[in-house]
Design a protein around this motif. Structure first.
Motif, PDB file in Angstrom:
ATOM      1  N   LEU A 251       0.831  -1.197   0.000  1.00  0.00           N
ATOM      2  CA  LEU A 251       0.000   0.000   0.000  1.00  0.00           C
ATOM      3  C   LEU A 251       0.870   1.254   0.000  1.00  0.00           C
ATOM      4  O   LEU A 251       0.639   2.192  -0.772  1.00  0.00           O
ATOM      5  N   ARG A 252       1.894   1.282   0.847  1.00  0.00           N
ATOM      6  CA  ARG A 252       2.762   2.455   0.911  1.00  0.00           C
ATOM      7  C   ARG A 252       3.512   2.666  -0.399  1.00  0.00           C
ATOM      8  O   ARG A 252       3.664   3.799  -0.869  1.00  0.00           O
ATOM      9  N   LEU A 253       3.973   1.589  -0.989  1.00  0.00           N
ATOM     10  CA  LEU A 253       4.667   1.713  -2.272  1.00  0.00           C
ATOM     11  C   LEU A 253       3.716   2.175  -3.374  1.00  0.00           C
ATOM     12  O   LEU A 253       4.099   2.954  -4.257  1.00  0.00           O
ATOM     13  N   THR A 254       2.473   1.716  -3.314  1.00  0.00           N
ATOM     14  CA  THR A 254       1.474   2.149  -4.298  1.00  0.00           C
ATOM     15  C   THR A 254       1.194   3.638  -4.162  1.00  0.00           C
ATOM     16  O   THR A 254       1.123   4.374  -5.164  1.00  0.00           O
ATOM     17  N   LEU A 255       1.033   4.109  -2.931  1.00  0.00           N
ATOM     18  CA  LEU A 255       0.781   5.536  -2.712  1.00  0.00           C
ATOM     19  C   LEU A 255       1.987   6.374  -3.130  1.00  0.00           C
ATOM     20  O   LEU A 255       1.833   7.456  -3.713  1.00  0.00           O
ATOM     21  N   THR A 256       3.185   5.868  -2.848  1.00  0.00           N
ATOM     22  CA  THR A 256       4.396   6.583  -3.248  1.00  0.00           C
ATOM     23  C   THR A 256       4.500   6.676  -4.764  1.00  0.00           C
ATOM     24  O   THR A 256       4.779   7.750  -5.325  1.00  0.00           O
ATOM     25  N   ALA A 257       4.274   5.552  -5.441  1.00  0.00           N
ATOM     26  CA  ALA A 257       4.344   5.539  -6.903  1.00  0.00           C
ATOM     27  C   ALA A 257       3.293   6.463  -7.509  1.00  0.00           C
ATOM     28  O   ALA A 257       3.564   7.172  -8.489  1.00  0.00           O
ATOM     29  N   SER A 258       2.090   6.466  -6.933  1.00  0.00           N
ATOM     30  CA  SER A 258       1.020   7.323  -7.448  1.00  0.00           C
ATOM     31  C   SER A 258       1.361   8.794  -7.273  1.00  0.00           C
ATOM     32  O   SER A 258       1.108   9.620  -8.152  1.00  0.00           O
ATOM     33  N   ALA A 259       1.955   9.133  -6.112  1.00  0.00           N
ATOM     34  CA  ALA A 259       2.358  10.524  -5.874  1.00  0.00           C
ATOM     35  C   ALA A 259       3.456  10.947  -6.855  1.00  0.00           C
ATOM     36  O   ALA A 259       3.416  12.051  -7.420  1.00  0.00           O
ATOM     37  N   ALA A 260       4.434  10.069  -7.080  1.00  0.00           N
ATOM     38  CA  ALA A 260       5.510  10.386  -8.018  1.00  0.00           C
ATOM     39  C   ALA A 260       4.970  10.500  -9.444  1.00  0.00           C
ATOM     40  O   ALA A 260       5.400  11.374 -10.215  1.00  0.00           O
ATOM     41  N   TYR A 261       4.036   9.634  -9.791  1.00  0.00           N
ATOM     42  CA  TYR A 261       3.436   9.673 -11.128  1.00  0.00           C
ATOM     43  C   TYR A 261       2.674  10.983 -11.324  1.00  0.00           C
ATOM     44  O   TYR A 261       2.781  11.632 -12.371  1.00  0.00           O
ATOM     45  N   THR A 262       1.902  11.374 -10.303  1.00  0.00           N
ATOM     46  CA  THR A 262       1.138  12.621 -10.381  1.00  0.00           C
ATOM     47  C   THR A 262       2.067  13.821 -10.519  1.00  0.00           C
ATOM     48  O   THR A 262       1.827  14.728 -11.331  1.00  0.00           O
ATOM     49  N   ALA A 263       3.148  13.825  -9.734  1.00  0.00           N
ATOM     50  CA  ALA A 263       4.105  14.933  -9.808  1.00  0.00           C
ATOM     51  C   ALA A 263       4.759  14.998 -11.192  1.00  0.00           C
ATOM     52  O   ALA A 263       4.953  16.091 -11.747  1.00  0.00           O
ATOM     53  N   THR A 264       5.081  13.844 -11.760  1.00  0.00           N
ATOM     54  CA  THR A 264       5.673  13.818 -13.102  1.00  0.00           C
ATOM     55  C   THR A 264       4.680  14.315 -14.145  1.00  0.00           C
ATOM     56  O   THR A 264       5.041  15.050 -15.075  1.00  0.00           O
ATOM     57  N   PHE A 265       3.417  13.927 -13.993  1.00  0.00           N
ATOM     58  CA  PHE A 265       2.373  14.407 -14.900  1.00  0.00           C
ATOM     59  C   PHE A 265       2.258  15.932 -14.839  1.00  0.00           C
ATOM     60  O   PHE A 265       2.178  16.602 -15.880  1.00  0.00           O
ATOM     61  N   VAL A 266       2.269  16.473 -13.634  1.00  0.00           N
ATOM     62  CA  VAL A 266       2.197  17.941 -13.479  1.00  0.00           C
ATOM     63  C   VAL A 266       3.422  18.594 -14.108  1.00  0.00           C
ATOM     64  O   VAL A 266       3.320  19.620 -14.799  1.00  0.00           O
ATOM     65  N   LEU A 267       4.598  18.004 -13.898  1.00  0.00           N
ATOM     66  CA  LEU A 267       5.828  18.567 -14.454  1.00  0.00           C
ATOM     67  C   LEU A 267       5.793  18.550 -15.986  1.00  0.00           C
ATOM     68  O   LEU A 267       6.161  19.541 -16.636  1.00  0.00           O
ATOM     69  N   LEU A 268       5.349  17.449 -16.575  1.00  0.00           N
ATOM     70  CA  LEU A 268       5.268  17.363 -18.032  1.00  0.00           C
ATOM     71  C   LEU A 268       4.268  18.372 -18.598  1.00  0.00           C
ATOM     72  O   LEU A 268       4.494  18.958 -19.664  1.00  0.00           O
ATOM     73  N   THR A 269       3.167  18.571 -17.881  1.00  0.00           N
ATOM     74  CA  THR A 269       2.168  19.553 -18.324  1.00  0.00           C
ATOM     75  C   THR A 269       2.746  20.962 -18.270  1.00  0.00           C
ATOM     76  O   THR A 269       2.587  21.753 -19.215  1.00  0.00           O
ATOM     77  N   TRP A 270       3.429  21.276 -17.180  1.00  0.00           N
ATOM     78  CA  TRP A 270       4.062  22.604 -17.022  1.00  0.00           C
ATOM     79  C   TRP A 270       5.107  22.823 -18.105  1.00  0.00           C
ATOM     80  O   TRP A 270       5.187  23.897 -18.706  1.00  0.00           O
ATOM     81  N   GLN A 271       5.894  21.802 -18.380  1.00  0.00           N
ATOM     82  CA  GLN A 271       6.919  21.910 -19.417  1.00  0.00           C
ATOM     83  C   GLN A 271       6.288  22.171 -20.784  1.00  0.00           C
ATOM     84  O   GLN A 271       6.748  23.036 -21.540  1.00  0.00           O
ATOM     85  N   ALA A 272       5.233  21.436 -21.107  1.00  0.00           N
ATOM     86  CA  ALA A 272       4.580  21.609 -22.412  1.00  0.00           C
ATOM     87  C   ALA A 272       3.948  22.991 -22.541  1.00  0.00           C
ATOM     88  O   ALA A 272       4.065  23.642 -23.589  1.00  0.00           O
ATOM     89  N   LEU A 273       3.267  23.441 -21.492  1.00  0.00           N
ATOM     90  CA  LEU A 273       2.595  24.733 -21.550  1.00  0.00           C
ATOM     91  C   LEU A 273       3.581  25.891 -21.702  1.00  0.00           C
ATOM     92  O   LEU A 273       3.214  26.968 -22.172  1.00  0.00           O
ATOM     93  N   ARG A 274       4.832  25.679 -21.323  1.00  0.00           N
ATOM     94  CA  ARG A 274       5.854  26.719 -21.492  1.00  0.00           C
ATOM     95  C   ARG A 274       6.520  26.635 -22.855  1.00  0.00           C
ATOM     96  O   ARG A 274       7.496  27.353 -23.118  1.00  0.00           O
ATOM     97  N   GLY A 275       6.010  25.742 -23.721  1.00  0.00           N
ATOM     98  CA  GLY A 275       6.553  25.634 -25.061  1.00  0.00           C
ATOM     99  C   GLY A 275       7.917  24.986 -25.116  1.00  0.00           C
ATOM    100  O   GLY A 275       8.706  25.241 -26.033  1.00  0.00           O
TER     101      GLY A 275
END
Length: 335
Positions: A251-275
């Motif tokens: 469970l802890r590893l799943t929550l950790t992976a989900s948090a890291a995945y979400t953070a990466t998704f946000v980072l990729l979105t921010w990167q794309a929106l900045r062109g």
């Protein structure tokens, strides 16, 4: 045979499974089209979009069919929501194919009343698909799935996938260049800061000289497969590593992976929106990526060290809900 006593495969959502099968066939046909049809549209072979969409929908519909099978309650509502996803995704592929045959763009195309009508129908279909997927995500949030790690894997992955799908709504916004043109035939774009159809990455077709919203869109949507897959890998490794047999560690590893995945998704979105191109990150993007790696790695290590092995470790999760025991016979009741 009642639905409660069906085998796991028979409990899968059939319309979604049939869409997945048809997408597998369509992916093969599109691959042939890429080879034999030399037409180029927006900088890539014209059958590239149907190929990518069919492969993506194959994975998406199969994952959703499996998740619906996990629900102990609300199966009727989930069945109808899944059927809406199956119907709208099929409609999307039909319309994309019509435009490929015509040699026209399917997305953002307002060049003629017919093109505009097709794109409007596609937009309505995608909105209905997103709302149906939201219904399924809400049902998963409320569901009591026996293995907590599996429960949170499907819940969080479905929410991240919804966010990823929602990025499609940002793509329909007109670019500054389109706003400068009266009655622009194309309104909306995948790329940010550069025009669609420019230099692109092999296979994916994503812009290589600027931002591209398809990158976080793709990454977010496929959380639906990757996060549950991670949990299944952890479960497969549990017989060899005692800590992974503990449900709390999984469970802890799943929550950790989900948090890291979400953070990466946000980072990729921010990167794309900045062109900014995926493989040309600036210092801020690299710093964000480094923070995700360091914090995620530290959280994973703490997840493994923070819990002592359970004296009676729980069994690894099954990807399907257990079938209920059969009702006792009349003879057993009267004993």
């Amino acid at each position: 045979m009642s639905s409660a006593h069906k085998s796991p495969l028979l409990r899968l959502h059939r319309p979604l499974v049939w869409v997945a099968v048809s997408m597998a066939v369509y992916a093969l046909a599109s691959a042939v089209g890429i080879v034999v049809d030399d037409r180029i549209l927006v900088g890539v072979p014209i059958w590239t979009k149907p190929f990518k969409f069919s492969v993506s929908l194959l994975a998406y519909t199969l994952s959703l069919a499996w998740m619906i099978s996990l629900l102990p309650r609300g199966r009727r509502v989930a069945w109808w929501a899944g059927t809406v996803v199956a119907a709208t995704s099929s409609a999307e592929m039909v319309l994309i194919t019509v435009q490929v045959i015509r040699g026209k763009r399917s997305h953002f195309n307002h060049a003629t009343p017919f093109d505009d009508a097709l794109f409007q129908i596609m937009g309505i279909s995608i909105l209905m698909l997103w709302l149906a997927a939201l219904v399924i995500a809400i049902l998963l949030l409320r569901a009591k799935i026996l293995d907590r790690a599996m429960a949170w894997a499907v819940r969080l992955s479905s929410l991240i996938a919804l966010a990823g799908a929602g990025l499609g709504f940002l793509m329909v916004r007109p670019t500054p260049e389109q706003l400068a043109v009266e009655n622009s035939p194309i309104i909306g774009a995948h790329a940010v800061g550069v025009p669609d159809g420019g230099p692109s990455m092999p296979l994916t077709g994503w812009a290589s000289n600027g931002g591209d919203l398809r990158i976080p869109h793709f990454f977010g949507m496929h959380a639906l497969q990757l996060i549950p897959l991670l949990l299944l890998v952890l479960a497969a490794l549990a017989p060899r590593f005692a800590r992974l047999a503990d449900e709390r560690v999984r469970l802890r590893l799943t929550l950790t992976a989900s948090a890291a995945y979400t953070a990466t998704f946000v980072l990729l979105t921010w990167q794309a929106l900045r062109g900014q191109a995926l493989f040309a990150p600036d210092g801020a993007t690299l710093a964000g990526a480094g923070a995700i790696v360091l914090l995620g790695g530290a959280a994973a290590a703490l997840s493994l060290r923070g819990t002592s092995p359970s004296p009676t470790p729980s069994s690894p999760p099954s990807p399907f809900p257990p079938a209920p025991a059969p009702a006792p016979s009349e003879e057993e009741i009267t004993r």
